[in-house]
Design an enzyme around this catalytic site. Structure first.
Site, short mmCIF file in Angstrom:
data_model
loop_
_atom_site.label_atom_id
_atom_site.label_comp_id
_atom_site.label_asym_id
_atom_site.label_seq_id
_atom_site.Cartn_x
_atom_site.Cartn_y
_atom_site.Cartn_z
N ARG A 69 34.62 45.68 56.24
CA ARG A 69 34.70 45.62 54.72
C ARG A 69 33.82 46.81 54.12
O ARG A 69 34.38 47.14 53.16
CB ARG A 69 34.08 44.44 54.23
N HIS A 113 42.61 34.52 37.80
CA HIS A 113 42.95 33.26 38.74
C HIS A 113 43.50 32.11 38.31
O HIS A 113 43.44 31.67 37.03
CB HIS A 113 41.28 32.52 38.98
N GLU A 178 49.44 33.58 32.67
CA GLU A 178 48.62 34.68 33.06
C GLU A 178 49.13 36.04 32.35
O GLU A 178 48.09 36.71 32.06
CB GLU A 178 48.93 34.75 34.59
C1 GRF Z 1 48.44 35.33 40.32
O1 GRF Z 1 48.90 34.00 40.36
C2 GRF Z 1 47.03 35.57 40.14
O2 GRF Z 1 46.35 34.39 39.20
C3 GRF Z 1 46.20 35.36 41.43
O3 GRF Z 1 47.22 36.02 42.41
C4 GRF Z 1 48.58 35.88 41.67
C5 GRF Z 1 49.20 37.14 41.76
O4 GRF Z 1 50.45 37.44 41.14
N1 GRF Z 1 45.14 35.82 41.78
P1 GRF Z 1 50.92 39.00 40.82
O5 GRF Z 1 50.81 39.72 41.98
O6 GRF Z 1 50.46 39.39 39.52
O7 GRF Z 1 52.33 38.52 40.64
#
Ligand code: GRF
Length: 222
Positions: A69, A113, A178
Site C-alpha cells: 500500500r 458513501h 449522491e
Molecule cells: C457510490 O455508491 C458511492 O457512494 C460509493 O461507490 C459508488 C460509486 O459509484 N462510494 P460511481 O462509480 O460514482 O458510479
C-alpha cells in the site's frame, strides 16, 4: 482578476457516475473548482472514459503493479503532485489508503458513501440497511480520516426504504441523491463556506429543511 479555481483530483475505481456529476457541475463558468486529473486504480474503467470525454487528464495507477500500500500511495501522491492537485474527491474509490496519505490530505479530501453515516459503514450497505429493517437510508459526504467511513459530515440526503426494495433498487434511489449532494458539497468547500469544528462541519449561511418524513407515510384522510 478572477480568483484561481480550486484544483481537484478525483480518485475512482469504477463506473464514475459521481465523477460525472462533479464534471457536469464544475463545467459551470463561475464554478470555483476545476477537476485537473482523474486517477483510477483499475485499468479500463468507465470513469476514465468519462474524464477523457470531458477533456480531463485520465491516469491509471494499477494497484496490482505495486508490492504494498505504501508504494501504491506514493505513486498516487506523485501523480497528484504532478497535476498540481490541491483537493481530493474520492468517488467510488475502492482502495484503503494508508494513514500517512490520509494525514497528508487531512481536511483536503472528501468521500461519498451510500448510507447515513455513522450507520452502515463499509460494504454491501444497501442490503444491510434493508436487512436491519431501517425505514430510511441515504448518502453522506464527509471529510476522510484514517478510519474508514468516519470523518466530519458535510451533507447527507435521506431516501425512504420501500418494502419491496432490493439492494439494487435502493442503491439506484440513493445514487440519484449522491449526484446532488457531492457536487453541492464540493462547491461549498471551493467557495470557502465550510469550516470544521471538532466532529462537526459548519456551513456559512446554511439553509435547513423544516419538514419531517414518515415512512410508511400516514394514510391520506378520506
Ligand atoms: C457510490 O455508491 C458511492 O457512494 C460509493 O461507490 C459508488 C460509486 O459509484 N462510494 P460511481 O462509480 O460514482 O458510479
Amino acid at each position: 482578476m478572477s480568483k484561481a479555481r480550486l484544483r481537484v483530483g478525483v480518485l475512482v475505481s469504477g463506473s464514475g457516475s459521481n465523477l460525472q456529476a462533479l464534471i457536469d457541475s464544475c463545467a459551470a463558468p463561475d464554478h470555483p473548482a476545476e477537476i485537473v486529473t482523474v486517477i483510477s486504480n483499475r485499468p479500463g474503467v468507465k470513469a476514465l472514459d468519462r474524464a477523457k470525454k470531458a477533456g480531463i487528464e485520465a491516469v491509471t495507477v494499477d494497484h496490482k503493479a505495486y508490492p504494498d500500500r505504501e508504494s501504491f500511495d506514493a505513486e498516487m501522491q506523485r501523480a497528484l503532485d504532478a497535476a498540481g492537485v490541491e483537493f481530493i474527491c474520492l468517488a467510488g474509490f475502492m482502495r484503503l489508503l494508508t494513514t500517512g496519505f490520509v494525514e497528508h490530505w487531512s481536511r483536503r479530501m472528501i468521500n461519498i458513501h451510500p448510507s447515513l453515516l455513522p450507520s452502515f459503514k463499509g460494504l454491501n450497505v444497501q442490503q444491510r440497511a434493508i436487512d436491519a429493517g431501517a425505514r430510511f437510508s441515504g448518502c453522506t459526504v464527509h471529510f476522510v480520516t484514517p478510519e474508514m467511513d468516519v470523518g466530519p459530515i458535510i451533507q447527507q440526503a435521506v431516501v425512504p426504504i420501500h418494502q419491496d426494495d432490493s439492494a439494487e433498487s435502493l442503491a439506484a434511489r440513493i445514487l440519484e441523491q449522491e449526484h446532488r449532494i457531492y457536487p453541492a458539497s464540493l462547491r461549498w468547500i471551493a467557495e470557502g463556506r465550510i469550516r470544521i469544528e471538532g466532529e462537526r462541519v459548519l456551513l456559512d449561511s446554511a439553509t435547513h429543511p423544516d419538514t419531517s418524513l414518515l415512512n410508511p407515510a400516514p394514510e391520506a384522510t378520506r
